[in-house]
Design a protein around this motif. Structure first.
Motif, PDB file in Angstrom:
ATOM      1  N   ASP A   8      32.314  36.300  44.052  1.00  0.00           N
ATOM      2  CA  ASP A   8      33.279  35.981  45.093  1.00  0.00           C
ATOM      3  C   ASP A   8      32.530  35.400  46.278  1.00  0.00           C
ATOM      4  N   THR A  11      29.296  37.438  47.229  1.00  0.00           N
ATOM      5  CA  THR A  11      28.339  37.915  46.231  1.00  0.00           C
ATOM      6  C   THR A  11      26.893  37.635  46.645  1.00  0.00           C
ATOM      7  N   GLY A 192      30.920  42.944  43.556  1.00  0.00           N
ATOM      8  CA  GLY A 192      32.269  42.524  43.215  1.00  0.00           C
ATOM      9  C   GLY A 192      32.650  42.770  41.777  1.00  0.00           C
ATOM     10  N   ASP A 196      40.708  43.425  39.584  1.00  0.00           N
ATOM     11  CA  ASP A 196      41.558  42.986  40.686  1.00  0.00           C
ATOM     12  C   ASP A 196      42.373  44.129  41.283  1.00  0.00           C
ATOM     13  N   TYR A 199      40.060  46.146  43.428  1.00  0.00           N
ATOM     14  CA  TYR A 199      39.720  45.299  44.575  1.00  0.00           C
ATOM     15  C   TYR A 199      40.855  45.297  45.592  1.00  0.00           C
TER      16      TYR A 199
END
Length: 287
Positions: A8, A11, A192, A196, A199
């Protein structure tokens, strides 16, 4: 099995980041913390919040650090990029600060989640450890964010000049699970390598805690209500008179109040005369 790293925006920036736990502060560590809070635009937090809590004892500072390539020691060697402070509220109950970051890392979810994970894992060494937050009584966003990750709202009350707050509590080990951080490696979280759903869950939680707490340290007025307030040691357990422990509700005892007024206004002889008068006409009273 370790999940493949999903790159992402952060990172590469997070690649050389490590997490350091401060149980004591050297002068060089203090200098790094002062520099960090100056970059966040809230330099006063060090002297007004962080150090007083730390010096009271039973407090730790978790910092995400990027070291100077060479030499990695001495003044200026630590570049602190995120800070989280824990402090004991009462036996087994801990208050956690927001994860403080500078503007460039406000959406760095992996960094915030990794730092929070380290703090929770440290607290969860005690199986009975709980995390507590103070949320405004009529809160909607903070209430929703807390309950979605397993916090329970209690009626333990905390009062400021501006608002009334209720305590939200969750076991530290269960919070690790509900945030999706249990069983993951901190390095993967920073990089990361989380799905999802995890996250998004962490983004919503940390974003709400940070924004809901911000007014308390940015606005220099005690009369301003922040949706999330800072816990003080034992603050929501030592309630004013007539507030039962564990309820947080102010309950008036009318008989006790009248009796106190009578004692303050009348002499003992007058009190005896009044009592005799009232008892002699007891049958005439009605609700």
């Amino acid at each position: 099995m370790t999940q493949p790293i999903r790159r992402d925006f952060f990172t590469d920036r997070n690649g050389g980041t490590r997490i350091e736990i401060f149980d004591e502060l050297s002068d060089t560590a203090k200098a790094a913390l002062y520099a960090f809070f100056r970059r966040t635009g809230a330099p006063h937090l060090m002297d007004e919040v962080v150090l007083p809590l730390f010096c009271d004892g039973d407090s730790q500072i978790f910092a995400a650090v990027r070291d100077r390539p060479w030499p990695p020691w001495g003044l200026g060697a630590r570049n602190i990029v995120a800070v989280l402070q824990t402090h004991l509220v009462s036996d087994g109950c801990w208050g956690l600060s927001p994860v403080h970051v500078a503007d460039e890392d406000l959406t760095n979810v992996g960094l915030c989640a990794a730092l929070y994970k380290e703090a929770l894992e440290t607290l969860a060494v005690d199986p009975g450890a709980e995390v507590h937050y103070l949320i405004g009584e009529d809160s909607r966003l903070a209430d929703l964010a807390m309950r979605r990750v397993g916090f329970e709202r209690t009626e333990d009350v905390f009062l400021t000049e501006a608002a009334r707050y209720l305590t939200y509590r969750a076991p530290a080990n269960e919070l690790l699970v509900s945030l999706g951080l249990a069983g993951t490696d901190t390095i993967d979280v920073i990089a990361g390598a989380i799905d999802d759903d995890v996250y998004e869950r962490n983004a919503a939680f940390h974003g709400t805690v940070y924004l809901g707490s911000r007014a308390e340290w940015v606005v220099d007025r005690v009369s301003v209500a922040s949706e999330i307030a800072r816990l003080v040691r034992g603050g929501h357990y030592n309630k004013p008179a007539s507030v039962p422990t564990g309820t947080g509700r102010f309950e008036r005892d009318a008989i006790a109040e009248v009796a106190q007024g009578v004692r303050e206004f009348l002499t003992e002889a007058e009190q005896d005369e009044l009592l005799a008068y009232v008892l002699g006409r007891e049958s005439e009273f009605s609700p």
